[in-house]
Write a protein that holds these residues in place. Structure first.
Motif, PDB file in Angstrom:
ATOM      1  N   GLU A  91       0.851  -1.197   0.000  1.00 45.22           N
ATOM      2  CA  GLU A  91       0.000   0.000   0.000  1.00 45.22           C
ATOM      3  C   GLU A  91       0.885   1.246   0.000  1.00 45.22           C
ATOM      4  O   GLU A  91       1.909   1.283   0.698  1.00 45.22           O
ATOM      5  CB  GLU A  91      -0.901   0.003   1.250  1.00 45.22           C
ATOM      6  CG  GLU A  91      -1.916   1.140   1.253  1.00 45.22           C
ATOM      7  CD  GLU A  91      -2.997   0.939   2.326  1.00 45.22           C
ATOM      8  OE1 GLU A  91      -4.169   0.820   1.957  1.00 45.22           O
ATOM      9  OE2 GLU A  91      -2.639   0.887   3.516  1.00 45.22           O
ATOM     10  N   ASP A  95      -2.052   6.370   0.341  1.00 45.48           N
ATOM     11  CA  ASP A  95      -3.271   5.602   0.613  1.00 45.48           C
ATOM     12  C   ASP A  95      -3.373   5.286   2.101  1.00 45.48           C
ATOM     13  O   ASP A  95      -4.466   5.321   2.677  1.00 45.48           O
ATOM     14  CB  ASP A  95      -3.290   4.299  -0.210  1.00 45.48           C
ATOM     15  CG  ASP A  95      -3.721   4.534  -1.650  1.00 45.48           C
ATOM     16  OD1 ASP A  95      -4.312   5.603  -1.920  1.00 45.48           O
ATOM     17  OD2 ASP A  95      -3.457   3.663  -2.498  1.00 45.48           O
ATOM     18  N   THR A  96      -2.244   4.976   2.720  1.00 44.41           N
ATOM     19  CA  THR A  96      -2.248   4.686   4.159  1.00 44.41           C
ATOM     20  C   THR A  96      -2.686   5.922   4.934  1.00 44.41           C
ATOM     21  O   THR A  96      -3.541   5.842   5.836  1.00 44.41           O
ATOM     22  CB  THR A  96      -0.835   4.239   4.615  1.00 44.41           C
ATOM     23  OG1 THR A  96      -0.463   3.086   3.863  1.00 44.41           O
ATOM     24  CG2 THR A  96      -0.811   3.915   6.092  1.00 44.41           C
ATOM     25  N   ARG A  98      -4.469   8.499   3.885  1.00 43.35           N
ATOM     26  CA  ARG A  98      -5.902   8.784   3.634  1.00 43.35           C
ATOM     27  C   ARG A  98      -6.795   7.809   4.389  1.00 43.35           C
ATOM     28  O   ARG A  98      -7.875   8.174   4.864  1.00 43.35           O
ATOM     29  CB  ARG A  98      -6.193   8.702   2.142  1.00 43.35           C
ATOM     30  CG  ARG A  98      -5.726   9.922   1.365  1.00 43.35           C
ATOM     31  CD  ARG A  98      -6.276   9.824  -0.039  1.00 43.35           C
ATOM     32  NE  ARG A  98      -6.051  11.019  -0.811  1.00 43.35           N
ATOM     33  CZ  ARG A  98      -5.532  11.018  -2.042  1.00 43.35           C
ATOM     34  NH1 ARG A  98      -5.163   9.885  -2.606  1.00 43.35           N
ATOM     35  NH2 ARG A  98      -5.374  12.147  -2.697  1.00 43.35           N
ATOM     36  N   THR A  99      -6.356   6.555   4.474  1.00 42.00           N
ATOM     37  CA  THR A  99      -7.133   5.532   5.185  1.00 42.00           C
ATOM     38  C   THR A  99      -7.237   5.881   6.664  1.00 42.00           C
ATOM     39  O   THR A  99      -8.331   5.846   7.258  1.00 42.00           O
ATOM     40  CB  THR A  99      -6.462   4.148   5.001  1.00 42.00           C
ATOM     41  OG1 THR A  99      -6.446   3.846   3.607  1.00 42.00           O
ATOM     42  CG2 THR A  99      -7.198   3.064   5.757  1.00 42.00           C
TER      43      THR A  99
END
Ligand code: CP
Length: 313
Positions: A91, A95-96, A98-99
């Motif tokens: 990942e 993305d991490t 935003r997650t």
């Protein structure tokens, strides 16, 4: 759009931070020292807020003092390291981030191996982003810690001169210190082998303080009001890049420490390579070494930074 240095929601660097902003952060950190020490009950200033610590590179001091700072302001924390996250499955860091933001955090504290990752994430998320050290770029909260530690010893920053010694080329700590110190009027002497202390560093002074590069540690020892030894960062250099005579030429031995001015404090951001850039007896000297003062100041500084960034939300 790139985040401006003066955007108080974030702290990405000391470069570009005005003198008044830096002095206010030091003042707030000083006012928070008792709360930071844990000797009184936690404050409720950030009650209901969540701080996400995203550490994609190892850390002891920065990671845990950010956690303690959050707890002592009444916030909750969420801890994530690269190895124990889905980054290990491929990942992306963005993305991490935003997650984790989607789970409802108010601030992301980010450490990364690559320069520019916290700034890239700050452009992509709504929450606050604080740089906890990015590659060779900056480590702004460590810079503020070093400033606070010197202020406690010196009182003022003008008419003072500090030597920063060693692996400057790889050091985000040195970059933040140089920007902070020169903005506040302190002159900085950078000392080390020419391979690790390029003369181009003389250009990065923010002013009014000046930056000078030198290669003879023994010559400058009696001339400075403080000395900051830097960790040799083997992980950022190719094998053989650090000469075998490094300690003989640039190590702060007891003999060298005795040639400093009597009141000149000895700083080191840690972790320490004992017997390489600094001898154990010097690092542990209760009169001269302020290494553990720097660690203690870390919690107060990070409380001040979290308070500043989250006050904007
Ligand atoms: N000074 C510093 O950044 O130490 P850590 O790597 O342990 O956080």
């Amino acid at each position: 759009m790139p985040v401006a240095a003066t955007d108080r929601r974030h702290l990405l660097a000391l470069e570009g931070l005005p003198q008044g902003e830096i002095l206010t952060l030091l003042e707030v950190a000083t006012s928070l020292r008792e709360a930071a020490s844990g000797r009184i009950s936690p404050l409720d200033r950030l009650a209901g807020r969540v701080i996400g610590n995203l550490f994609f590179e190892d850390s002891t001091r920065t990671r845990h003092s950010f956690s303690l700072a959050a707890i002592r302001l009444g916030a909750d924390t969420l801890d994530l390291t690269g190895r124990a996250s889905s980054v290990s499955k491929g990942e992306t860091l963005l993305d991490t981030a935003r997650t984790i933001e989607a789970m409802g955090v108010d601030a992301l504290v980010i450490r990364s191996r690559e320069a520019g990752v916290p700034a890239m994430i700050a452009e992509a998320v709504e929450c606050s982003v604080i740089n906890a050290g990015d590659g060779r770029h900056e480590h702004p909260t460590q810079g503020l810690i070093d400033l606070l530690t010197l202020q406690q010893r010196w009182g003022d920053f003008t008419d003072h001169r500090i030597a920063i010694v060693g692996d400057i080329a790889a050091s985000r700590v040195a970059r933040s210190a140089i920007h902070g110190l020169t903005t506040l009027g302190t002159d900085v002497l950078l000392v080390g082998p020419s391979t690790l202390v390029p003369r181009t560093f003389e250009q990065i002074a923010a002013g009014p303080g000046r930056v000078t590069v030198g290669h003879d540690l023994d010559e400058i020892l009696p001339q400075v009001d403080a000395i900051m030894m830097l960790r040799v960062q083997f992980e950022r250099h190719s094998p053989g890049a650090i000469a075998d005579d490094y300690r003989a030429r640039y190590g702060l031995t007891q003999a060298r420490a005795s040639r400093l001015q009597p009141n000149a404090p000895i700083l080191h951001p840690g972790p320490v390579n004992r017997g390489l850039e600094i001898d154990a007896e010097v690092a542990d000297d209760p009169e001269r070494s302020v290494i553990l003062d720097q660690v203690a100041n870390g919690v107060a500084v990070r409380m001040a930074v979290l308070s500043r960034c989250l006050a904007q939300r």
